[in-house]
Scaffold this active site. Sequence first.
Site, PDB file in Angstrom:
ATOM      1  N   ARG A  91     -10.162 -24.619 -36.401  1.00 18.91           N
ATOM      2  CA  ARG A  91      -9.210 -24.805 -35.302  1.00 18.91           C
ATOM      3  C   ARG A  91      -8.842 -23.472 -34.633  1.00 18.91           C
ATOM      4  O   ARG A  91      -8.514 -23.444 -33.451  1.00 18.91           O
ATOM      5  CB  ARG A  91      -7.975 -25.565 -35.777  1.00 18.91           C
ATOM      6  CG  ARG A  91      -8.332 -26.960 -36.282  1.00 18.91           C
ATOM      7  CD  ARG A  91      -7.191 -27.921 -36.287  1.00 18.91           C
ATOM      8  NE  ARG A  91      -7.478 -29.022 -37.193  1.00 18.91           N
ATOM      9  CZ  ARG A  91      -8.267 -30.073 -36.911  1.00 18.91           C
ATOM     10  NH1 ARG A  91      -8.848 -30.170 -35.741  1.00 18.91           N
ATOM     11  NH2 ARG A  91      -8.475 -31.015 -37.808  1.00 18.91           N
TER      12      ARG A  91
ATOM     13  N   LYS B  54      -2.905 -23.340 -44.279  1.00 14.96           N
ATOM     14  CA  LYS B  54      -4.030 -24.172 -43.812  1.00 14.96           C
ATOM     15  C   LYS B  54      -5.339 -23.418 -44.098  1.00 14.96           C
ATOM     16  O   LYS B  54      -5.363 -22.523 -44.916  1.00 14.96           O
ATOM     17  CB  LYS B  54      -3.861 -24.501 -42.336  1.00 14.96           C
ATOM     18  CG  LYS B  54      -2.634 -25.360 -42.045  1.00 14.96           C
ATOM     19  CD  LYS B  54      -2.764 -26.723 -42.662  1.00 14.96           C
ATOM     20  CE  LYS B  54      -1.562 -27.593 -42.411  1.00 14.96           C
ATOM     21  NZ  LYS B  54      -1.647 -28.864 -43.141  1.00 14.96           N
TER      22      LYS B  54
ATOM     23  N   ASP C 207      -1.787 -29.903 -37.090  1.00 18.07           N
ATOM     24  CA  ASP C 207      -3.080 -29.253 -36.850  1.00 18.07           C
ATOM     25  C   ASP C 207      -3.240 -28.772 -35.409  1.00 18.07           C
ATOM     26  O   ASP C 207      -4.227 -28.111 -35.074  1.00 18.07           O
ATOM     27  CB  ASP C 207      -4.228 -30.215 -37.190  1.00 18.07           C
ATOM     28  CG  ASP C 207      -4.312 -30.470 -38.693  1.00 18.07           C
ATOM     29  OD1 ASP C 207      -3.875 -29.606 -39.464  1.00 18.07           O
ATOM     30  OD2 ASP C 207      -4.808 -31.545 -39.082  1.00 18.07           O
TER      31      ASP C 207
ATOM     32  N   GLN D 150      -1.576 -34.888 -47.596  1.00 20.86           N
ATOM     33  CA  GLN D 150      -2.577 -34.711 -48.656  1.00 20.86           C
ATOM     34  C   GLN D 150      -1.947 -34.914 -50.020  1.00 20.86           C
ATOM     35  O   GLN D 150      -2.519 -35.565 -50.901  1.00 20.86           O
ATOM     36  CB  GLN D 150      -3.212 -33.322 -48.557  1.00 20.86           C
ATOM     37  CG  GLN D 150      -4.066 -33.158 -47.316  1.00 20.86           C
ATOM     38  CD  GLN D 150      -4.586 -31.742 -47.148  1.00 20.86           C
ATOM     39  OE1 GLN D 150      -4.330 -30.870 -47.978  1.00 20.86           O
ATOM     40  NE2 GLN D 150      -5.310 -31.506 -46.068  1.00 20.86           N
TER      41      GLN D 150
HETATM   42  C1  S3P Z   1      -4.491 -34.179 -43.589  1.00 17.75           C
HETATM   43  C2  S3P Z   1      -3.221 -33.740 -43.774  1.00 17.75           C
HETATM   44  C3  S3P Z   1      -2.716 -32.467 -43.224  1.00 17.75           C
HETATM   45  C4  S3P Z   1      -3.656 -31.893 -42.162  1.00 17.75           C
HETATM   46  C5  S3P Z   1      -5.100 -31.988 -42.549  1.00 17.75           C
HETATM   47  C6  S3P Z   1      -5.483 -33.436 -42.793  1.00 17.75           C
HETATM   48  C7  S3P Z   1      -4.886 -35.461 -44.195  1.00 17.75           C
HETATM   49  O1  S3P Z   1      -2.609 -31.530 -44.278  1.00 17.75           O
HETATM   50  O2  S3P Z   1      -3.323 -30.543 -41.902  1.00 17.75           O
HETATM   51  O3  S3P Z   1      -5.934 -31.441 -41.554  1.00 17.75           O
HETATM   52  O4  S3P Z   1      -5.949 -36.005 -43.841  1.00 17.75           O
HETATM   53  O5  S3P Z   1      -4.132 -35.972 -45.042  1.00 17.75           O
HETATM   54  P1  S3P Z   1      -1.287 -31.416 -45.197  1.00 17.75           P
HETATM   55  O6  S3P Z   1      -1.171 -32.648 -45.983  1.00 17.75           O
HETATM   56  O7  S3P Z   1      -1.530 -30.209 -46.057  1.00 17.75           O
HETATM   57  O8  S3P Z   1      -0.173 -31.211 -44.218  1.00 17.75           O
END
Ligand code: S3P
Length: 451
Positions: free
Chosen positions: A403, A354, A327, A176
């Site tokens: 989840r 999360k 996840d 993210q």
């Molecule tokens: C995601 C990145 C992950 C994941 C989330 C989706 C994404 O988060 O946990 O469900 O689509 O880039 P983080 O970037 O915080 O690890």
Amino acid sequence: MSAHGTPIPMMAEPAGPLTGTADVPGDKSISHRSLILGALSVGETRISGLLEGQDVLDTAKAMRAFGAEITDLGGGEWRVHGVGVGGFAEPETVIDCGNSGTGVRLIMGAMATSPVTATFSGDASLNRRPMARVTDPLALFGAQAVGREGGRLPMTIIGARDPVPVRYEVPVPSAQVKSAVLLAGLNAPGRTVVIEREPTRDHTERMLAGFGAEITTEVTDEGRIITLTGQPELEGQTITVPRDPSSAAFPVCAALIVPGSDVLVPNIGLNPTRAGLFETLREMGADLSYENPREEGGEPVADLRARYSPGMKGIAVPPERAASMIDEYPVLSVVAAFAEGRTEMRGVRELRVKESDRIDAMAVGLRANGIEVEEGEDWWIVTGCGAGGVAGGATVATHLDHRIAMSFLCLGMAAQSPVHLDDGQPIATSFPVFEPLMTALGARIVRTERP
Ligand code: S3P
């Protein structure tokens, strides 16, 4: 606007074997990115197989607020008319991202280098989550953020009028954060460079290239160095969203622990940045095969076939695999409860930030159902009870976390006594058809008045 309504208590009880085919919905990560990149493109983007979960619907609404024209054509088909890089209009009202960390963080990045101001908010879960990890790098581009203490939402971002490109090493393994920086880099002149020490899901890089951006990834001893040339003209695309391996995880794991099960989960993307769970399950001795392996849209894809696997053994999950299955630890811990011996999960500090603190939420719920769990800041260990050995019988709190809810329903399908949830409503954020899909396979999930 997700998970704001009345709680929906639910229960899963042991039933017959799970059998048949599980057609899981589209990938959540790719669905968000399809809408956002479509909105930043010139011309029309057509999307099929979009996940119509609440998280993604909230992103669609947000993109409309920034000026994109988005139409639901029915049957998972969507059309986006974008405004082009730098073309965002200023939203008239607060952008409500509901439960979605991905939605809010990616959108903040996408608007941070345009001369507009926007205020973001979410549900009680999202408003607790850290945003400084995104607003710190966005400040380097020239954007300003004003939020609540500790960098929490609600938060206003004032986009940079004269953005400058940045070079940024992501301090936590987070797709993210990486994606927010790359999306901000789109409207900065010159080259934006993002360095990530541990590889995380690479959908943004792949999709930016697909929409016509100049983007390269170099794998070095320092990690992955991603270089994006700013101010491209992105062109609308036709996208078929692959099915979500993170959603596939639930019917797969349930089949492994419910006696007699044999479930096929077709068309699952096995991009190595996402497929860590399946590798881990196979190392534990799961009867999980990849049938009909093929390439689709440049991604490895296969049909997953999972059969009841009574002899699974706990393992130490390699910490360097964490990002590729971040996840999936909640549902892995459920499988671990039915394995023999200890399953060690280390290097997973990110689980604490999360939709809920997932180590804590799972540890409390597993213990209430008769399973031994040890935990530290960035690790946890589940001691399995062996096939058929989980007592169940407890009511667990889901903390607005889809989840956690789905993981405990899977536990209830194979435990000796039913498992209750205080609230199953968050499931709709990522897997709105979870109940009918699992029920069609043979699971018994009931909406209850309790607790
Ligand atoms: C995601 C990145 C992950 C994941 C989330 C989706 C994404 O988060 O946990 O469900 O689509 O880039 P983080 O970037 O915080 O690890």
